[in-house]
Write a protein that holds these residues in place. Structure first.
Motif, PDB file in Angstrom:
ATOM      1  N   LEU A 365       0.847  -1.136  -0.099  1.00  0.00           N
ATOM      2  CA  LEU A 365      -0.109  -0.101  -0.175  1.00  0.00           C
ATOM      3  C   LEU A 365       0.787   1.307  -0.024  1.00  0.00           C
ATOM      4  N   LEU A 366       1.839   1.298   0.893  1.00  0.00           N
ATOM      5  CA  LEU A 366       2.679   2.312   0.995  1.00  0.00           C
ATOM      6  C   LEU A 366       3.355   2.592  -0.501  1.00  0.00           C
ATOM      7  N   ALA A 367       4.041   1.576  -0.935  1.00  0.00           N
ATOM      8  CA  ALA A 367       4.708   1.690  -2.460  1.00  0.00           C
ATOM      9  C   ALA A 367       3.524   2.203  -3.355  1.00  0.00           C
ATOM     10  N   ALA A 368       2.220   1.809  -3.473  1.00  0.00           N
ATOM     11  CA  ALA A 368       1.382   2.140  -4.279  1.00  0.00           C
ATOM     12  C   ALA A 368       1.031   3.681  -4.394  1.00  0.00           C
ATOM     13  N   VAL A 369       1.044   4.026  -3.091  1.00  0.00           N
ATOM     14  CA  VAL A 369       0.913   5.542  -2.935  1.00  0.00           C
ATOM     15  C   VAL A 369       1.890   6.345  -3.439  1.00  0.00           C
ATOM     16  N   LEU A 370       3.060   6.001  -3.075  1.00  0.00           N
ATOM     17  CA  LEU A 370       4.274   6.548  -3.896  1.00  0.00           C
ATOM     18  C   LEU A 370       4.291   6.589  -5.101  1.00  0.00           C
ATOM     19  N   LEU A 371       4.215   5.352  -5.766  1.00  0.00           N
ATOM     20  CA  LEU A 371       4.304   5.292  -7.110  1.00  0.00           C
ATOM     21  C   LEU A 371       2.940   6.122  -7.966  1.00  0.00           C
ATOM     22  N   ALA A 372       1.689   6.079  -7.246  1.00  0.00           N
ATOM     23  CA  ALA A 372       0.713   6.720  -7.710  1.00  0.00           C
ATOM     24  C   ALA A 372       1.128   8.186  -7.902  1.00  0.00           C
ATOM     25  N   VAL A 373       1.494   8.808  -6.989  1.00  0.00           N
ATOM     26  CA  VAL A 373       1.991  10.237  -7.069  1.00  0.00           C
ATOM     27  C   VAL A 373       3.331  10.647  -7.633  1.00  0.00           C
ATOM     28  N   HIS A 375       3.794  10.858 -10.859  1.00  0.00           N
ATOM     29  CA  HIS A 375       3.394  11.748 -11.857  1.00  0.00           C
ATOM     30  C   HIS A 375       3.390  13.108 -11.364  1.00  0.00           C
ATOM     31  N   LEU A 376       2.812  13.266 -10.131  1.00  0.00           N
ATOM     32  CA  LEU A 376       2.889  14.642  -9.590  1.00  0.00           C
ATOM     33  C   LEU A 376       4.636  15.289  -9.327  1.00  0.00           C
ATOM     34  N   ALA A 377       5.340  14.193  -8.791  1.00  0.00           N
ATOM     35  CA  ALA A 377       6.817  14.551  -8.799  1.00  0.00           C
ATOM     36  C   ALA A 377       7.343  14.909 -10.224  1.00  0.00           C
ATOM     37  N   VAL A 378       7.204  14.349 -11.111  1.00  0.00           N
ATOM     38  CA  VAL A 378       7.594  14.640 -12.214  1.00  0.00           C
ATOM     39  C   VAL A 378       7.245  16.055 -12.624  1.00  0.00           C
ATOM     40  N   ALA A 386      11.595  22.425  -5.286  1.00  0.00           N
ATOM     41  CA  ALA A 386      12.616  21.656  -4.493  1.00  0.00           C
ATOM     42  C   ALA A 386      11.989  20.924  -3.440  1.00  0.00           C
ATOM     43  N   PRO A 387      10.810  21.820  -2.505  1.00  0.00           N
ATOM     44  CA  PRO A 387      10.561  21.264  -1.383  1.00  0.00           C
ATOM     45  C   PRO A 387       9.622  20.078  -1.538  1.00  0.00           C
ATOM     46  N   TRP A 388       8.663  20.017  -2.471  1.00  0.00           N
ATOM     47  CA  TRP A 388       7.836  18.974  -2.496  1.00  0.00           C
ATOM     48  C   TRP A 388       8.614  17.645  -2.915  1.00  0.00           C
ATOM     49  N   LEU A 389       9.567  17.746  -3.845  1.00  0.00           N
ATOM     50  CA  LEU A 389      10.638  16.716  -4.505  1.00  0.00           C
ATOM     51  C   LEU A 389      11.314  16.120  -3.376  1.00  0.00           C
TER      52      LEU A 389
END
Length: 600
Positions: A365-373, A375-378, A386-389
């Motif tokens: 579940l944790l991996a899925a959350v980070l993988l799903a967002v 796209h937002l990181a890109v 920088a802060p968000w990244l």
């Protein structure tokens, strides 16, 4: 939400006072429910031998024999004295609270109250940090207030393993490390001078407490170096403040918690001279570059790289023993019989081998959350936001570290769920729903496919318990130890698993040979040689420095050929050269005085 938070959103991180209070209340209340649920079965999820040794360390510090700058714990004699690597920074709040309460109650009760009070205070701090981070990462999402509150409660539930580090009695240093990591992330999110100070203070505190936070501090400062070299807006002020705070906190921390002898000592597994040199050196180089260097990007890069590489080389040359890592002290015998059997020192594959399915589900579940967002990181990377990244990178790093070594799982559990409200906000944005739904479906499918696939690759494996495992278990729990009151204080040779029970029951003056901690490996080695060896000379040499042998009778039958001494004593039999001391009460705890001349 326009595909993620904006710089203005995260910089403002803004909720009115009433909304901020409600958000904190939801996180704190949910955390308290998790803590209370942990008490239901009477067995705390996280409280373990680490907390017990911390308690003994603090009790000894508060005794007449204790000294703030002396890390020696005389109740562990291998027979060499045991020098604790644990920081006084963690001890300090318990000592202050206990001394304050001792004005109105007995000292013993005051300390026990401190063990309950301070973890709950840290839980409130944890909730405040989590709320502040989540609010800033939320940014300008248009989630209705009720949905926000539900998202925060759900996020906190995902953090259960991290929350359980703050249950009363959990006095180990991991909860402090979590607070340091969250404070560092919050400093990044602020992205101003105050945030830089928070980054520096939290990073220094993390390393003063222990080296477990080193990967996160290294990543954070590497990110600061990157934004400084690229001249990201606002970076110079943040980097300067973080460097100055790190430098100052390192000096103050060394003076306050080590003293001059400790500052000059070389302890590769704890805050000491090599780490002080690196912390002061790197923060000094980075701070001076912020002031003096204004040229081309390559000039800034060279100005940082050249002295930094030189500092690494000089430090490595000056402290060569530390190049072997913090666990070099563990001898081969203790590594095979103890360290290699600790599940948290292995990769995530140990979850499958040990059938820890709940942890596998949580990790997926944790991996899925980070993988799903991702796209937002890109998107944030396109704007050099920088802060968000950096916060996202810290969460990904924590997840990767857990894949390699599962002891790190408490850190992604504290960081990754922060992006769950972000994900829900993105999914609720009508203009973004098409992209967000695809990202969520793809992430969940991929993570579950990969993790589920390991079920067919990694077979479940529960090793058959042997004498070494029996020696590691506490089979003396609940037994009567009053025989110790009639014995002359001395050194006790005992299996690792029962040492803690002996220490909590023995009168002053007794010591045990070993406990399951890496610095106690010389004592563990002697105990393995004494209880497992079939060679009399090896056994006599191992027991030569000790006055007593202690073992608890056990219904578990150890292999006589594999562990002759342990098999005999745990079965209740006698052994030549060991004189049984009669207990005044019926007990499985057995104490033997060693007659070294007759010992076989």
């Amino acid at each position: 939400m326009a595909g993620g938070v904006s710089e203005a959103d995260i910089g403002a991180g803004t909720l009115d006072a009433a909304s901020a209070t409600r958000s904190f209340g939801v996180v704190f209340a949910t955390s308290l429910l998790i803590v209370l649920a942990d008490f239901v079965d009477g067995s705390l999820f996280n409280v373990d031998v680490d907390d017990q040794l911390r308690e003994l360390q603090i009790r000894f510090l508060l005794s007449e024999k204790g000294s703030w700058y002396d890390p020696t714990l005389p109740f562990i004699a291998m027979p060499e004295p045991y020098l604790s690597p644990w920081s006084r920074l963690v001890d300090l709040p318990y000592v202050v609270i206990a001394k304050g309460l001792s004005l109105v109650m007995p000292a013993g009760q005051a300390l026990q109250a401190a063990f309950w009070i301070w973890p709950l205070v840290m839980l409130a701090i944890f909730s405040l940090l989590v709320t502040s981070l989540a609010t800033r990462l939320f940014g300008g999402t248009a989630l209705p207030q009720r949905t926000r509150m539900i998202a925060l409660a759900l996020m906190t539930m995902f953090m259960a393993i991290a929350v359980l580090e703050f249950v009363p009695g959990r006095i180990d240093h991991h909860n402090v490390q979590i607070l340091c990591l969250l404070a560092m992330a919050l400093g990044v999110c602020r992205w101003d001078r105050t945030g830089g100070v928070l980054i520096g203070l939290a990073s220094a505190a993390s390393l003063i407490v222990g080296l477990e936070g080193l990967p996160f501090v290294t990543f954070a400062y590497a990110a600061l170096v990157g934004v400084f070299v690229l001249e990201v807006r606002g970076a110079r002020a943040v980097v300067w403040a973080a460097s100055l705070a790190m430098f100052a906190a390192t000096v103050l921390g060394a003076v306050a918690f080590l003293g001059v002898p400790g500052m000059l000592s070389v302890q590769c597994d704890a805050f000491s001279a090599p780490h002080i040199a690196l912390m002061l050196g790197f923060s000094g180089i980075l701070g001076l570059c912020c002031i003096l260097v204004r040229g081309h990007v390559l000039v800034r890069l060279a100005a940082l790289a050249v002295p930094s590489v030189a500092l690494l080389g000089i430090t490595g040359f000056s402290f060569p023993a530390c190049l072997a890592g913090p666990y070099a002290v563990i001898d081969p015998l203790s590594r095979v019989y103890w360290f290699d059997r600790i599940w948290q020192e292995h990769s995530i594959l140990s979850f499958y081998a040990g059938e820890r399915y709940s942890l596998i589900v949580l990790f997926a579940l944790l991996a899925a959350v980070l993988l799903a967002v991702a796209h937002l990181a890109v998107r944030q990377a396109r704007f050099a936001f920088a802060p968000w990244l950096v916060v996202y990178g810290l969460a990904v790093l924590a997840l990767v570290l857990t894949i390699v070594q599962t002891r790190y799982i408490r850190f992604p559990v504290a960081l990754a769920p922060l992006f769950l409200p972000v994900l829900l906000g993105w999914a609720s944005d009508g203009a973004e729903r098409k992209y967000s739904s695809r990202a969520i479906i793809a992430a969940v499918t991929l993570c579950w496919a990969i993790l589920a696939g390991f079920f067919f690759v990694v077979p479940a494996f529960q090793p058959e318990a042997d004498a070494v495992d029996y020696m590691a278990s506490n089979q003396c729990a609940g037994q009567d130890f009053s025989v110790l009151a009639s014995a002359t204080p001395g050194r006790i040779a005992a299996p690792n698993g029962v040492g803690m029970s002996i220490l909590f029951s023995a009168p002053d003056g007794f010591s045990v040979a070993a406990l399951p901690f890496h610095r106690a490996s010389p004592g563990m080695k002697r105990m393995y040689e004494a209880f497992l060896s079939s060679d009399s000379a090896t056994r006599r040499a191992a027991l030569a420095p000790f006055d007593y042998v202690a073992v608890c009778r056990s219904p578990l039958k150890a292999d006589t050929e594999r562990a002759p001494l342990y098999a005999a004593l745990s079965a209740g039999r006698d052994w030549p050269g060991l004189v049984r001391m009669q207990s005044p009460y019926e007990s499985d705890f057995q104490l033997f005085r060693i007659d070294h001349a007759a010992l076989r």
